[in-house]
Design an enzyme around this catalytic site. Structure first.
Site, PDB file in Angstrom:
ATOM      1  N   ARG A 117      34.077  43.112  70.087  1.00 59.43           N
ATOM      2  CA  ARG A 117      35.262  43.168  70.951  1.00 59.43           C
ATOM      3  C   ARG A 117      36.227  44.248  70.465  1.00 59.43           C
ATOM      4  O   ARG A 117      36.246  44.617  69.291  1.00 59.43           O
ATOM      5  CB  ARG A 117      35.943  41.817  71.028  1.00 59.43           C
ATOM      6  CG  ARG A 117      36.387  41.240  69.736  1.00 59.43           C
ATOM      7  CD  ARG A 117      36.956  39.849  69.947  1.00 59.43           C
ATOM      8  NE  ARG A 117      36.824  39.014  68.773  1.00 59.43           N
ATOM      9  CZ  ARG A 117      36.910  37.697  68.794  1.00 59.43           C
ATOM     10  NH1 ARG A 117      37.136  37.069  69.918  1.00 59.43           N
ATOM     11  NH2 ARG A 117      36.782  37.006  67.684  1.00 59.43           N
ATOM     12  N   ASP A 164      38.062  34.486  62.169  1.00 63.65           N
ATOM     13  CA  ASP A 164      37.578  35.249  63.326  1.00 63.65           C
ATOM     14  C   ASP A 164      38.276  36.592  63.447  1.00 63.65           C
ATOM     15  O   ASP A 164      38.400  37.152  64.528  1.00 63.65           O
ATOM     16  CB  ASP A 164      37.748  34.423  64.614  1.00 63.65           C
ATOM     17  CG  ASP A 164      39.206  34.059  64.887  1.00 63.65           C
ATOM     18  OD1 ASP A 164      40.064  34.357  64.039  1.00 63.65           O
ATOM     19  OD2 ASP A 164      39.486  33.492  65.962  1.00 63.65           O
ATOM     20  N   SER A 197      31.192  31.129  63.487  1.00 67.39           N
ATOM     21  CA  SER A 197      31.620  31.424  64.863  1.00 67.39           C
ATOM     22  C   SER A 197      32.828  32.360  64.880  1.00 67.39           C
ATOM     23  O   SER A 197      33.800  32.148  64.149  1.00 67.39           O
ATOM     24  CB  SER A 197      31.985  30.106  65.543  1.00 67.39           C
ATOM     25  OG  SER A 197      32.767  30.334  66.690  1.00 67.39           O
ATOM     26  N   GLU A 218      42.838  41.289  71.944  1.00 68.03           N
ATOM     27  CA  GLU A 218      41.451  41.743  72.049  1.00 68.03           C
ATOM     28  C   GLU A 218      40.964  41.752  73.496  1.00 68.03           C
ATOM     29  O   GLU A 218      41.358  40.906  74.291  1.00 68.03           O
ATOM     30  CB  GLU A 218      40.545  40.795  71.247  1.00 68.03           C
ATOM     31  CG  GLU A 218      40.874  40.779  69.783  1.00 68.03           C
ATOM     32  CD  GLU A 218      40.281  39.587  69.036  1.00 68.03           C
ATOM     33  OE1 GLU A 218      39.917  39.759  67.871  1.00 68.03           O
ATOM     34  OE2 GLU A 218      40.183  38.497  69.620  1.00 68.03           O
ATOM     35  N   ASP A 272      44.874  18.073  58.339  1.00 64.24           N
ATOM     36  CA  ASP A 272      45.661  19.289  58.588  1.00 64.24           C
ATOM     37  C   ASP A 272      46.774  19.307  57.538  1.00 64.24           C
ATOM     38  O   ASP A 272      47.266  18.248  57.122  1.00 64.24           O
ATOM     39  CB  ASP A 272      46.278  19.248  60.002  1.00 64.24           C
ATOM     40  CG  ASP A 272      46.794  20.605  60.484  1.00 64.24           C
ATOM     41  OD1 ASP A 272      46.219  21.154  61.451  1.00 64.24           O
ATOM     42  OD2 ASP A 272      47.774  21.117  59.891  1.00 64.24           O
ATOM     43  N   THR A 329      48.805  29.809  69.585  1.00 68.06           N
ATOM     44  CA  THR A 329      48.149  30.812  68.738  1.00 68.06           C
ATOM     45  C   THR A 329      47.230  31.694  69.585  1.00 68.06           C
ATOM     46  O   THR A 329      47.182  32.918  69.424  1.00 68.06           O
ATOM     47  CB  THR A 329      47.317  30.116  67.635  1.00 68.06           C
ATOM     48  OG1 THR A 329      48.201  29.367  66.802  1.00 68.06           O
ATOM     49  CG2 THR A 329      46.548  31.123  66.785  1.00 68.06           C
ATOM     50  N   LYS A 346      37.330  39.251  78.929  1.00 66.62           N
ATOM     51  CA  LYS A 346      38.447  38.346  78.635  1.00 66.62           C
ATOM     52  C   LYS A 346      39.492  39.115  77.841  1.00 66.62           C
ATOM     53  O   LYS A 346      39.149  39.925  76.976  1.00 66.62           O
ATOM     54  CB  LYS A 346      37.949  37.142  77.818  1.00 66.62           C
ATOM     55  CG  LYS A 346      39.076  36.162  77.462  1.00 66.62           C
ATOM     56  CD  LYS A 346      38.526  34.855  76.901  1.00 66.62           C
ATOM     57  CE  LYS A 346      38.245  34.950  75.422  1.00 66.62           C
ATOM     58  NZ  LYS A 346      37.874  33.647  74.848  1.00 66.62           N
ATOM     59  N   ARG A 350      35.056  26.527  76.123  1.00 69.59           N
ATOM     60  CA  ARG A 350      33.838  27.293  75.829  1.00 69.59           C
ATOM     61  C   ARG A 350      33.579  27.389  74.322  1.00 69.59           C
ATOM     62  O   ARG A 350      32.436  27.404  73.867  1.00 69.59           O
ATOM     63  CB  ARG A 350      33.850  28.643  76.529  1.00 69.59           C
ATOM     64  CG  ARG A 350      34.657  29.776  75.876  1.00 69.59           C
ATOM     65  CD  ARG A 350      33.863  30.471  74.765  1.00 69.59           C
ATOM     66  NE  ARG A 350      34.289  31.807  74.464  1.00 69.59           N
ATOM     67  CZ  ARG A 350      34.873  32.189  73.321  1.00 69.59           C
ATOM     68  NH1 ARG A 350      35.158  31.308  72.371  1.00 69.59           N
ATOM     69  NH2 ARG A 350      35.184  33.448  73.118  1.00 69.59           N
ATOM     70  N   GLN A 399      42.655  23.626  69.309  1.00 67.08           N
ATOM     71  CA  GLN A 399      41.213  23.548  69.596  1.00 67.08           C
ATOM     72  C   GLN A 399      40.615  22.193  69.212  1.00 67.08           C
ATOM     73  O   GLN A 399      39.504  21.848  69.637  1.00 67.08           O
ATOM     74  CB  GLN A 399      40.439  24.644  68.817  1.00 67.08           C
ATOM     75  CG  GLN A 399      40.997  26.046  68.906  1.00 67.08           C
ATOM     76  CD  GLN A 399      41.029  26.588  70.318  1.00 67.08           C
ATOM     77  OE1 GLN A 399      40.078  26.402  71.087  1.00 67.08           O
ATOM     78  NE2 GLN A 399      42.120  27.238  70.682  1.00 67.08           N
TER      79      GLN A 399
HETATM   80  P1  NAD Z   1      46.516  26.256  66.091  1.00 67.89           P
HETATM   81  O1  NAD Z   1      47.522  27.168  65.488  1.00 67.89           O
HETATM   82  O2  NAD Z   1      46.872  25.469  67.304  1.00 67.89           O
HETATM   83  O3  NAD Z   1      46.000  25.208  64.985  1.00 67.89           O
HETATM   84  C1  NAD Z   1      45.665  25.581  63.679  1.00 67.89           C
HETATM   85  C2  NAD Z   1      45.956  24.411  62.748  1.00 67.89           C
HETATM   86  O4  NAD Z   1      45.502  24.761  61.424  1.00 67.89           O
HETATM   87  C3  NAD Z   1      47.447  24.064  62.615  1.00 67.89           C
HETATM   88  O5  NAD Z   1      47.665  22.722  62.966  1.00 67.89           O
HETATM   89  C4  NAD Z   1      47.763  24.335  61.138  1.00 67.89           C
HETATM   90  O6  NAD Z   1      48.709  23.438  60.610  1.00 67.89           O
HETATM   91  C5  NAD Z   1      46.387  24.137  60.513  1.00 67.89           C
HETATM   92  N1  NAD Z   1      46.221  24.743  59.193  1.00 67.89           N
HETATM   93  C6  NAD Z   1      46.637  25.970  58.760  1.00 67.89           C
HETATM   94  N2  NAD Z   1      46.271  26.145  57.457  1.00 67.89           N
HETATM   95  C7  NAD Z   1      45.588  25.024  57.104  1.00 67.89           C
HETATM   96  C8  NAD Z   1      44.953  24.621  55.889  1.00 67.89           C
HETATM   97  N3  NAD Z   1      44.941  25.394  54.818  1.00 67.89           N
HETATM   98  N4  NAD Z   1      44.331  23.412  55.865  1.00 67.89           N
HETATM   99  C9  NAD Z   1      44.342  22.589  56.962  1.00 67.89           C
HETATM  100  N5  NAD Z   1      44.946  22.926  58.117  1.00 67.89           N
HETATM  101  C10 NAD Z   1      45.552  24.133  58.189  1.00 67.89           C
HETATM  102  O7  NAD Z   1      45.236  27.173  66.395  1.00 67.89           O
HETATM  103  P2  NAD Z   1      43.982  26.852  67.328  1.00 67.89           P
HETATM  104  O8  NAD Z   1      44.203  27.374  68.698  1.00 67.89           O
HETATM  105  O9  NAD Z   1      43.555  25.440  67.135  1.00 67.89           O
HETATM  106  O10 NAD Z   1      42.911  27.819  66.654  1.00 67.89           O
HETATM  107  C11 NAD Z   1      42.433  27.558  65.356  1.00 67.89           C
HETATM  108  C12 NAD Z   1      41.692  28.756  64.836  1.00 67.89           C
HETATM  109  O11 NAD Z   1      40.494  28.949  65.605  1.00 67.89           O
HETATM  110  C13 NAD Z   1      42.469  30.059  64.945  1.00 67.89           C
HETATM  111  O12 NAD Z   1      42.312  30.771  63.745  1.00 67.89           O
HETATM  112  C14 NAD Z   1      41.828  30.785  66.110  1.00 67.89           C
HETATM  113  O13 NAD Z   1      41.940  32.181  65.983  1.00 67.89           O
HETATM  114  C15 NAD Z   1      40.402  30.310  65.980  1.00 67.89           C
HETATM  115  N6  NAD Z   1      39.635  30.350  67.221  1.00 67.89           N
HETATM  116  C16 NAD Z   1      38.331  30.723  67.125  1.00 67.89           C
HETATM  117  C17 NAD Z   1      37.540  30.734  68.262  1.00 67.89           C
HETATM  118  C18 NAD Z   1      36.097  31.093  68.141  1.00 67.89           C
HETATM  119  O14 NAD Z   1      35.435  31.308  69.158  1.00 67.89           O
HETATM  120  N7  NAD Z   1      35.542  31.120  66.952  1.00 67.89           N
HETATM  121  C19 NAD Z   1      38.088  30.411  69.505  1.00 67.89           C
HETATM  122  C20 NAD Z   1      39.420  29.986  69.569  1.00 67.89           C
HETATM  123  C21 NAD Z   1      40.187  29.961  68.411  1.00 67.89           C
END
Ligand code: NAD
Length: 349
Positions: free
Chosen positions: A53, A235, A300, A64, A169, A92, A77, A120, A148
């Site tokens: 991406r 990611d 992932s 992105e 968390d 986020t 996207k 997804r 997520q």
């Molecule tokens: P979010 O900010 O809503 O939630 C993240 C959570 O992680 C928060 O509640 C935070 O308190 C917690 N956290 C931070 N540091 C921590 C630690 N050391 N130990 C435990 N908990 C901790 O974000 P989200 O939308 O749920 O996304 C989560 C992650 O997934 C992001 O990094 C996002 O970029 C990634 N993501 C990846 C994909 C993929 O396809 N792989 C898709 C969507 C999101």
């Protein structure tokens, strides 16, 4: 709204309509359906256009674009990742996406994708776990209880038969929110006060935290043999969740290696670090889980083909429904060469 001069209207799915569609379909059913669409596209992986991406980084996050095409349809996207956003009351991750007809180049769908990305991503995680997790897995540790987390938990229930979720968390308010949202879903939910406690008795370990740094959510000594790790949060360059030692003890499965080597957990490893592409496991060309002791790791990052599958699903399921409205976003004069005339005729009187 009057739409006087354009006949090429583009179906648009708003956030409200996406939520109506999810409720109408049933969340778990939609997660299963999306996993089927994604699996079908992974089975025809070689025919897709593929590129890592296109990322625009700043000190606080990333924006992105994720394009791909199967030769008949083209999709992309737009997505951001801003870990600091939640402290300002913002998401986020937010996203929208577009599907177009390759033959005409005309868009055929514009849709919100913040909700759809959560679905997804969860469907892809569960699809990977279906092929890689130990047989009979019942318990998942869910570390990172943000936006997520409920989707991840419910996809593992709907697709892999997970019955128990162990939440952790750093922010207990996030864990409380997640536990509250998962009440009455049929999952048994345990709130944990440390990652060590969360992984006890879990066969699937999901890390889904957001922090723009090389974090150690799981250290090497925490991970015993036989588990499946579903690593979602690492990611982006400089944003990882797992101790390097875990990677050397695991068999690592990825979406598209050129992108994962930049963004995934394996950015910590040498460029020739051995990985298996998930699509090859799905098509039976490569082996997934070999035995009960192996540690499998789905590194992932989220790849464009998963979004393409989700866009295809929405296009197919809104036909003849009221889950969209038409957008006048394409100037399309009756005489294709008279764009200027179209403008002139629209002169306000
Ligand atoms: P979010 O900010 O809503 O939630 C993240 C959570 O992680 C928060 O509640 C935070 O308190 C917690 N956290 C931070 N540091 C921590 C630690 N050391 N130990 C435990 N908990 C901790 O974000 P989200 O939308 O749920 O996304 C989560 C992650 O997934 C992001 O990094 C996002 O970029 C990634 N993501 C990846 C994909 C993929 O396809 N792989 C898709 C969507 C999101």
């Amino acid at each position: 709204m009057t739409q006087p001069s354009s006949k090429a209207l583009v179906p648009f799915v708003s956030v409200d309509n996406m939520m109506r569609l999810i409720h109408h379909t049933g969340l778990e059913q939609m997660l299963r359906d999306l996993a089927d669409y994604i699996e079908a596209d992974f089975r025809r992986w070689p025919l897709f256009d593929k590129t890592p991406r296109v990322a625009s980084h700043s000190d606080v996050g990333v924006i992105e674009l994720m394009p791909t095409s199967d030769g008949e349809a083209y999709g992309f996207k737009y997505v951001n990742g801003h870990p600091k956003n939640t402290s300002e009351g913002l998401q986020t991750v937010t996203a929208f996406g577009l599907l177009a007809d390759v033959y005409t180049g005309y868009p055929v769908l514009l849709t919100e994708m913040t909700m759809l990305t959560a679905l997804r991503t969860a469907a892809t995680s569960a699809m990977a776990a279906k092929f890689l997790a130990p047989k009979g897995a019942t318990t998942m540790a869910m570390i990172g209880n943000g936006a997520q987390s409920e989707f991840q938990s419910l996809a593992m229930k709907a697709i892999c038969g997970i019955t128990h979720i162990r939440l952790y968390d750093t922010d207990t308010a996030a864990t409380e929110k997640c536990a509250r949202n998962l009440a009455n879903t049929g999952l048994t939910v345990t709130r944990c006060t440390s990652p060590e406690e969360a992984i006890q008795g879990a066969q699937i370990l999901t890390t889904c935290t957001a922090d723009k740094q090389n974090a150690t959510i799981l250290s090497d000594n925490m991970v015993g043999s036989g588990v499946h790790i579903n690593a979602i949060g690492g990611d982006c360059p400089g944003k990882t969740e797992l101790a390097k030692g875990i990677l050397t003890r695991s068999d690592v499965f990825v979406e598209y290696p050129p992108q994962t080597r930049i963004e995934g957990e394996i950015q910590q490893m040498a460029d020739d670090f051995a990985v298996t592409e998930l699509w090859e496991v799905i098509t039976g060309t490569k082996q997934g889980r070999r035995d009960a002791k192996q540690i499998t790791l789905f590194d992932s990052v989220g790849f464009a083909i998963e979004d393409f599958s989700a866009l295809r699903y929405i296009r197919d399921h809104i036909k003849g429904s009221d889950f969209y409205y038409d957008l006048d976003m394409l100037a399309d004069p009756d005489d294709p060469r008279d764009l200027f005339g179209m403008l002139t005729r629209a002169t306000p009187t």
